[in-house]
Structure formats: structure tokens, C-alpha cells
Scaffold this motif. Structure first.
Motif, PDB file in Angstrom:
ATOM      1  N   ARG A  38     -19.338 -12.088  -6.416  1.00 26.16           N
ATOM      2  CA  ARG A  38     -19.625 -10.708  -6.044  1.00 26.16           C
ATOM      3  C   ARG A  38     -20.471 -10.057  -7.134  1.00 26.16           C
ATOM      4  N   PRO A  83     -15.890 -12.185  -1.305  1.00 26.05           N
ATOM      5  CA  PRO A  83     -15.126 -12.472  -0.089  1.00 26.05           C
ATOM      6  C   PRO A  83     -15.654 -13.730   0.595  1.00 26.05           C
ATOM      7  N   TYR A 135      -9.722  -7.929  -0.125  1.00 26.05           N
ATOM      8  CA  TYR A 135     -10.920  -7.209  -0.576  1.00 26.05           C
ATOM      9  C   TYR A 135     -11.023  -5.870   0.141  1.00 26.05           C
ATOM     10  N   ASP A 136     -10.759  -5.871   1.441  1.00 27.84           N
ATOM     11  CA  ASP A 136     -10.849  -4.631   2.209  1.00 27.84           C
ATOM     12  C   ASP A 136      -9.854  -3.593   1.705  1.00 27.84           C
ATOM     13  N   ARG A 137      -8.674  -4.048   1.253  1.00 26.70           N
ATOM     14  CA  ARG A 137      -7.631  -3.146   0.766  1.00 26.70           C
ATOM     15  C   ARG A 137      -7.896  -2.657  -0.649  1.00 26.70           C
ATOM     16  N   ARG A 180      -9.918 -12.126   2.857  1.00 20.54           N
ATOM     17  CA  ARG A 180     -10.873 -11.033   3.067  1.00 20.54           C
ATOM     18  C   ARG A 180     -10.154  -9.687   3.160  1.00 20.54           C
ATOM     19  N   ASP A 181      -8.958  -9.703   3.734  1.00 25.22           N
ATOM     20  CA  ASP A 181      -8.193  -8.463   3.869  1.00 25.22           C
ATOM     21  C   ASP A 181      -7.872  -7.858   2.507  1.00 25.22           C
ATOM     22  N   ASP A 229       0.849  -1.194   0.000  1.00 24.83           N
ATOM     23  CA  ASP A 229       0.000   0.000   0.000  1.00 24.83           C
ATOM     24  C   ASP A 229       0.881   1.240   0.000  1.00 24.83           C
TER      25      ASP A 229
END
Length: 458
Positions: free
Chosen positions: A327, A439, A425-427, A422-423, A170
Motif C-alpha cells: 500500500r 488489500p 482494511y475497510d474497518r 479486505r474487511d 468496533d
């Protein structure tokens, strides 16, 4: 402290079976389409850095049902139709059922485009013939391996290699695909030493790391780090080395996206030496270290020596599907609008991949994702077509710590999609917006694979 007695052995997990090995050269022809990167301003290959190999491992165990693993230097399938055509031809040519064959791609990003639908593009006219050649090589190598199968052993070992690193970085609020110095990576190398009558006949290497060292700057096809790794191992053992890609969705070399083949070969040597270190820690093929007794010296000395031992012969196989959620997918037109500001070459590459990922895989609100699993003596081999994150392999190995488990991404099909955490997707990671899966899909795959392994071991 665990008590040890005279006669105890240091157990080495084994697979005893009739085993055959065969290889075919599958180096793509000069000029074939090899544009796998958006920034590439070229489309046809202009040479080959190292040979591409297809290596067949045939196993005929206690149930007398042959199984064939094909380790193939290749990029990735872009359409279900191409994968089904190649694997279907090999199944028919070898007279096997779908659960008896696993075709595993190494996932080099510097290989031929495996998509017959690109035949109209520069270099694409060579793709249909190359796909036919892949099928023919698979049939020929598989048949030779099956016909030449003789009683042998696979002895399983584990090593470590620090080539793979976390590639989820990131920067300024944007999720990039590149080395993350703060991340951690699974460094496990699973190795099978294959021997007949005490002589090493092949080495199977399973490691999770994206072969993305060589990128758009090079106009040569290359097996990436796998080529130099093979050279190191084969030079030391005098026998073929098969590489199968692990669960590497978020793993890649720290130094990548280069045109320097020196970096590629350095990476290969790193993995190759890790493999040799693990092999050299094993006793002579067919033996286990046994506590034979005590010799009195200045200190009482425990004497361990190699002694012959029988291997595991049980075998079973399964081919099952896990239902995975999708999704909310944007249309291709919506994606084109979203990506209208990036350069045209990269935009077309993204759109083409998005179209191909959906065709033949998505037919309803969920998808059926196939999972292959084999029990071979003391070991388990699991394959699926997607690009799972390393959570798949680390969880399975933690749940079955006494069992060597080979976990393979990019094996058979359909379902050539990422399965991120899942992380991710969150990022807003690339792997998460690239995949049509929702997810939680990775976690469902993990549980499904664990159940399949438990049933085979039972």
C-alpha cells in the motif's frame, strides 16, 4: 448412504518416517528486556511464570532428506537481520538447506524482545547473548533429534477448542483490538500423535490464538497459555508436546490483557483438555478400527476392533515466494506526526515497530513473501513468517478436506507483517494500518499456498 463392508477401516491419516525428538530449556535470563506493550512502565523482566522451551522434531522420510521443525517459545522477530542470523546459524550447524528447516515462534507477548538493535536499552544488553543461545539450542536439539531418529508414526487428528475468539471490535466508530461478542472464530485444533513401537513419544499441537493473555501488568516472562497446555498434555502422555501457532491474525482469547497468571493457566488448561479429548478418540498407536464382523445379540451388533496398518511415507518439500502488493506507505516522520497525541511510551513502541517492519523486507513496489511447504505422508505442513488471518487455514483445509494441514504463522522470515482480510482494511483495523501490504495480499497468499499444496500432493 455410503455402503460399508466387512473388513472396511476407519482411516486415520498417517506420516511414517524416521522420527526424533529433543528439547532444550530457553527460559530468558532474569533482567532481559521484555517490554512488548506500549503502556508498560517497566523494561526488564523480574522473573519467569513458566519455563520457555525449544523442541525439535526431526523427520527423515522416503526421500531421505531430513526436515527439522523447531517449536520455539518466543515473541516475534523485529528485524530480518536477527532472524537470519539465528536461522542461518542453525542451518549451518545442522548442514541443512533452507527448505529443510522451519523455526516457528509461539508468539507469546510476554517474552524477551528478540531484537539485537535494542541492546542499548534497559535489559537490551542481554539480548545478543540470548539470540546466540537460541541458535545454540536449536543446533543442539536439532542434532540430537536427527541422530536419535528411529522409525515411527505421526497419526493426525482434529479437535475443537473455544479459547480463540474474534478480536475485531468496533466501538463508537473506532476499530479496537479486543473480544467481539458478535464475531466468529475458527476453533480447529490439529494434532499429531507421534509414536515409536506403539509408545507415544511426542504430541504436535497446531492452534490459532494470539498468546496475549498476559500483558503489561506482569513483569514476568511467560509462554502464556502454551505453558499450562503443555503441562496438561505432557502429564497425561508422558511425552513432550510441541506447540505451533496457527493463522491467528484476528484471533485471541476473550479474556486478555491481564497480569493474572491464573487466567493464563486457565486458558492453557482449556486448550490442553481439548487436545487430550482428541487424542483419546484415537485408537491404539499404529492401528485403525476395522469392521470385523457381526455378533448376533438382541440386535445384530457390528464389531469394530483395532488392527495394525501401514502409514504413508511419501515426502516432498518446497520453498517458494509469492509476490505481494504494497500500500502507499507513510514515512516515519508522517507516522510520528499522526501519533503525536498518544502517550510517548506507546508512540515510541509503534514507531520502532514500523521502522523494523520495513528493513530487509521492502525493496521495490512489491515484496517477495516466502512460503515453506512440506508433504509428510498423508499430511501437509505450511509455514510463513507473517501473521495471516484465519482465512488462510480455513480455506486450505476446505480445499483439501482429506488432508491434515498444519498452518503456521511466524515461521522463518522475512515478512513479519499482518495479512488481514479486505474487511479489516475497510474497518481501519490495527492490523491493516500496521502492515505495509495492500488489500488482497492475504488472498494471494492463500492461492499461492493452495497451489503449493496441490503440487506436493500430485
Amino acid at each position: 448412504m455410503t455402503s460399508t463392508a466387512i473388513g472396511d477401516r476407519i482411516r486415520i491419516p498417517r506420516t511414517a518416517a524416521r522420527i526424533g525428538i529433543a528439547r532444550r530449556d530457553i527460559t530468558p535470563p532474569l533482567g532481559i528486556r521484555a517490554k512488548n506493550w506500549g503502556p508498560a512502565d517497566w523494561e526488564r523482566s523480574e522473573g519467569a511464570h513458566r519455563p520457555f522451551e525449544l523442541t525439535a522434531l526431526a523427520l527423515i522420510s522416503s526421500d531421505e532428506r531430513p526436515r527439522v521443525l523447531l517449536a520455539v517459545d518466543g515473541t516475534w522477530w523485529r528485524r530480518v537481520a536477527d532472524e537470519q542470523a539465528v536461522r542461518g546459524a542453525i542451518l549451518a550447524g545442522l548442514g541443512l538447506e533452507p527448505d529443510q528447516l522451519m523455526l516457528s515462534l509461539s508468539h507469546t507477548h510476554a517474552g524477551a524482545v528478540l531484537c539485537a538493535a535494542d541492546a542499548h536499552l534497559p535489559g537490551g544488553e542481554l539480548i545478543p547473548g540470548y539470540l546466540d543461545a537460541l541458535a545454540s539450542a536449536g543446533i543442539a536439539a536439532g542434532r540430537e533429534a536427527l541422530e536419535g531418529a528411529v522409525p515411527g508414526l505421526i497419526e493426525w487428528a482434529t479437535g475443537t477448542c473455544t479459547l480463540a475468539a474474534d478480536r475485531e471490535l468496533d466501538v463508537d466508530g473506532r476499530a479496537l483490538v479486543g473480544y467481539n461478542p458478535a464475531g466468529t472464530a475458527d476453533d480447529t485444533v490439529t494434532i499429531g500423535r507421534i509414536s515409536v513401537d506403539g509408545v507415544v513419544r511426542a504430541t504436535l499441537v497446531n492452534y490459532a490464538c494470539h498468546p496475549t493473555t498476559l500483558a503489561w501488568q506482569s513483569r514476568e516472562v511467560s509462554p502464556d497459555y502454551v505453558g499450562a497446555m503443555r503441562e496438561i498434555v505432557e502429564s497425561a502422555t508422558g511425552a513432550p508436546c510441541l506447540f505451533v501457532q496457527g493463522a491467528s491474525g484476528e484471533l485471541a482469547p476473550r479474556e486478555q490483557y491481564t497480569g493474572d497468571v491464573g487466567v493464563v493457566d486457565r486458558h492453557g488448561r482449556s486448550l490442553g483438555h481439548a487436545v487430550l479429548a482428541a487424542l483419546d478418540a484415537l485408537p491404539t498407536p499404529g492401528e485403525e478400527l476395522t469392521l470385523e464382523g457381526v455378533v448376533e445379540s438382541g440386535a445384530p451388533l457390528a464389531i469394530w476392533a483395532g488392527r495394525a496398518v501401514d502409514g504413508g511415507t511419501d515426502a516432498a518439500a518446497s520453498l517458494t515466494n509469492v509476490e505481494l502488493p504494497l500500500r502507499d506507505l507513510p514515512t516515519i516522520d508522517e507516522l510520528a506526526e499522526e501519533w503525536k497525541h498518544i502517550d510517548p511510551r506507546s508512540r515510541e513502541e509503534r514507531l520502532g515497530r514500523a521502522r523494523n517492519l520495513r528493513d530487509g523486507y521492502i525493496d521495490g513496489p512489491t515484496v517477495q513473501h516466502p512460503v515453506w511447504a512440506w508433504r509428510l505422508g498423508d499430511a501437509i505442513i505450511v509455514g510463513h513468517p507473517g501473521e495471516a488471518y484465519s482465512l488462510l487455514q480455513t480455506t486450505l483445509r476446505a480445499r483439501f478436506p482429506e488432508t491434515p494441514i498444519v498452518v503456521m504463522n511466524l515461521t522463518n522470515g522475512p515478512g513479519f507483517v499482518y495479512l488481514p482480510t479486505r474487511d479489516a482494511y475497510d474497518r481501519g483495523a490495527y492490523q491493516a494500518w500496521q502492515t505495509p501490504l495492500a488489500p488482497g495480499a492475504l488472498e494471494l497468499l492463500v492461492e499461492h499456498a493452495a497451489e503449493a499444496i496441490a503440487e506436493l500432493l500430485a
